[in-house]
Scaffold this active site. Structure first.
Site, mmCIF file in Angstrom:
data_model
loop_
_atom_site.group_PDB
_atom_site.id
_atom_site.type_symbol
_atom_site.label_atom_id
_atom_site.label_comp_id
_atom_site.label_asym_id
_atom_site.label_seq_id
_atom_site.Cartn_x
_atom_site.Cartn_y
_atom_site.Cartn_z
ATOM 1 C CB THR A 25 -64.704 -65.669 86.963
ATOM 2 O OG1 THR A 25 -65.828 -65.397 86.450
ATOM 3 C CG2 THR A 25 -64.652 -64.677 88.197
ATOM 4 N NE ARG A 33 -67.125 -58.079 98.630
ATOM 5 C CZ ARG A 33 -66.145 -57.192 98.256
ATOM 6 N NH1 ARG A 33 -65.906 -57.234 96.845
ATOM 7 N NH2 ARG A 33 -65.601 -56.148 98.889
ATOM 8 C CD GLN A 100 -68.081 -52.934 90.931
ATOM 9 O OE1 GLN A 100 -67.898 -52.683 92.329
ATOM 10 N NE2 GLN A 100 -69.075 -53.577 90.359
ATOM 11 C CG HIS A 118 -62.401 -50.422 90.957
ATOM 12 N ND1 HIS A 118 -62.769 -51.820 91.741
ATOM 13 C CD2 HIS A 118 -63.442 -49.708 91.473
ATOM 14 C CE1 HIS A 118 -63.683 -51.400 92.471
ATOM 15 N NE2 HIS A 118 -64.156 -50.395 92.388
ATOM 16 C CB CYS A 176 -38.103 -42.540 92.332
ATOM 17 S SG CYS A 176 -37.648 -41.416 91.255
ATOM 18 C CB CYS A 179 -36.103 -38.362 93.985
ATOM 19 S SG CYS A 179 -37.664 -39.288 94.122
ATOM 20 C CG ASN A 240 -73.693 -61.964 90.534
ATOM 21 O OD1 ASN A 240 -72.367 -61.802 89.947
ATOM 22 N ND2 ASN A 240 -73.663 -62.337 91.635
#
Length: 270
Positions: A25, A33, A100, A118, A176, A179, A240
């Protein structure tokens, strides 16, 4: 600079850092959150819904609109936390960063051993070699990479620019060129399974550390948050802005921005 934290960092021989969205951040990337986070913004559907496998399958165009607007962030730079962790690695103290986040800022800061639960928005696996360009030697992607995009029909890989450029074409769904299949970001969405090998490597790193720093995460997302139960070391630090479920086990709790806490050059008044 926090004296109690600096003492821990001075004495540790094997540090692992486990971080979440709050680490980035201070680099201008919104978290999920917090009060100003993504999950508190108003959308037609809840963000958790729009990032689910079901939504991807049933509302494909809306999924890609949200993905392009909120998950691809350009111009972010490492902050003091990223830079300090990279320095601790060079000093032989930080053995792994378990993150994460999907922004690749730990690698941009110079960290070499990054376990990405992640994925990362700034790498394109098997095509452009950005793992190595960022200085990353060991990267485990539990949730894939938003810069690694592949055709769900033929498997052809595409860069993130292909996803962005599809916004102005037809319904905005990237297809794509070979295809016509849908080109999907190689990330694990809600309702999709995780990579067992990557989890095992994260568990291994945490289980042998003497110090674990948990930073910028609410510890609300499982199975990632469950990694803490494998820590058997001496010192647990939680950094935190809000309380976390791990506070009761921590040797040191710092309720402040992690970049501020990790900046060794700026004194902090607690």
């Amino acid at each position: 600079m926090v004296p109690a934290l600096e003492e821990i960092l001075r004495d540790t021989r094997s540090l692992v850092f486990f971080g979440g969205a709050g680490v980035s951040t201070e680099s201008g990337i919104p978290d999920f959150r917090s009060v100003d986070g993504l999950y508190h913004q108003k959308f037609k559907y809840p963000p958790e819904t729009m990032l689910s496998h079901t939504f991807y399958k049933t509302h494909t165009a809306e999924f890609y609109d949200f993905y392009r607007q909120k998950l691809i962030v350009h111009g972010a730079k490492p902050n003091a936390a990223h830079l300090r962790l990279a320095k601790l690695e060079r000093e032989g103290k930080c053995k792994a960063v378990v993150t994460q986040n999907i922004d690749g800022l730990h690698q941009k800061a110079g960290s070499l051993n990054v376990l990405e639960l992640h994925g990362s928005v700034w790498r394109n696996f098997c095509i452009d070699g950005l793992h190595q360009a960022a200085g990353s030697k060991v990267v485990y992607e539990l949730h894939g990479s938003t810069l690694r995009n592949y055709c769900t029909r033929c498997g052809k890989f595409y860069p993130v620019s292909f996803i962005e450029e599809a916004a102005g074409q037809g319904d905005g769904v990237p297809r794509c060129t070979e295809c016509g299949g849908i080109v999907k970001p190689d990330v694990v969405l809600y309702e999709e399974g995780l990579d067992e090998a990557t989890m095992e490597n994260a568990i291994k790193a945490i289980s042998v550390a003497d110090t674990l720093i948990v930073g910028g995460t609410s510890l609300a997302v499982y199975p990632a948050a469950g990694l803490l139960r494998y820590f058997c070391g001496e010192t647990l630090v939680v950094i935190n802005k809000q309380p976390t479920p791990a506070d009761g086990m921590a040797n040191l709790i710092l309720n402040m921005p992690i970049g501020q806490a990790m900046d060794e050059n700026t004194p902090v008044s607690l």
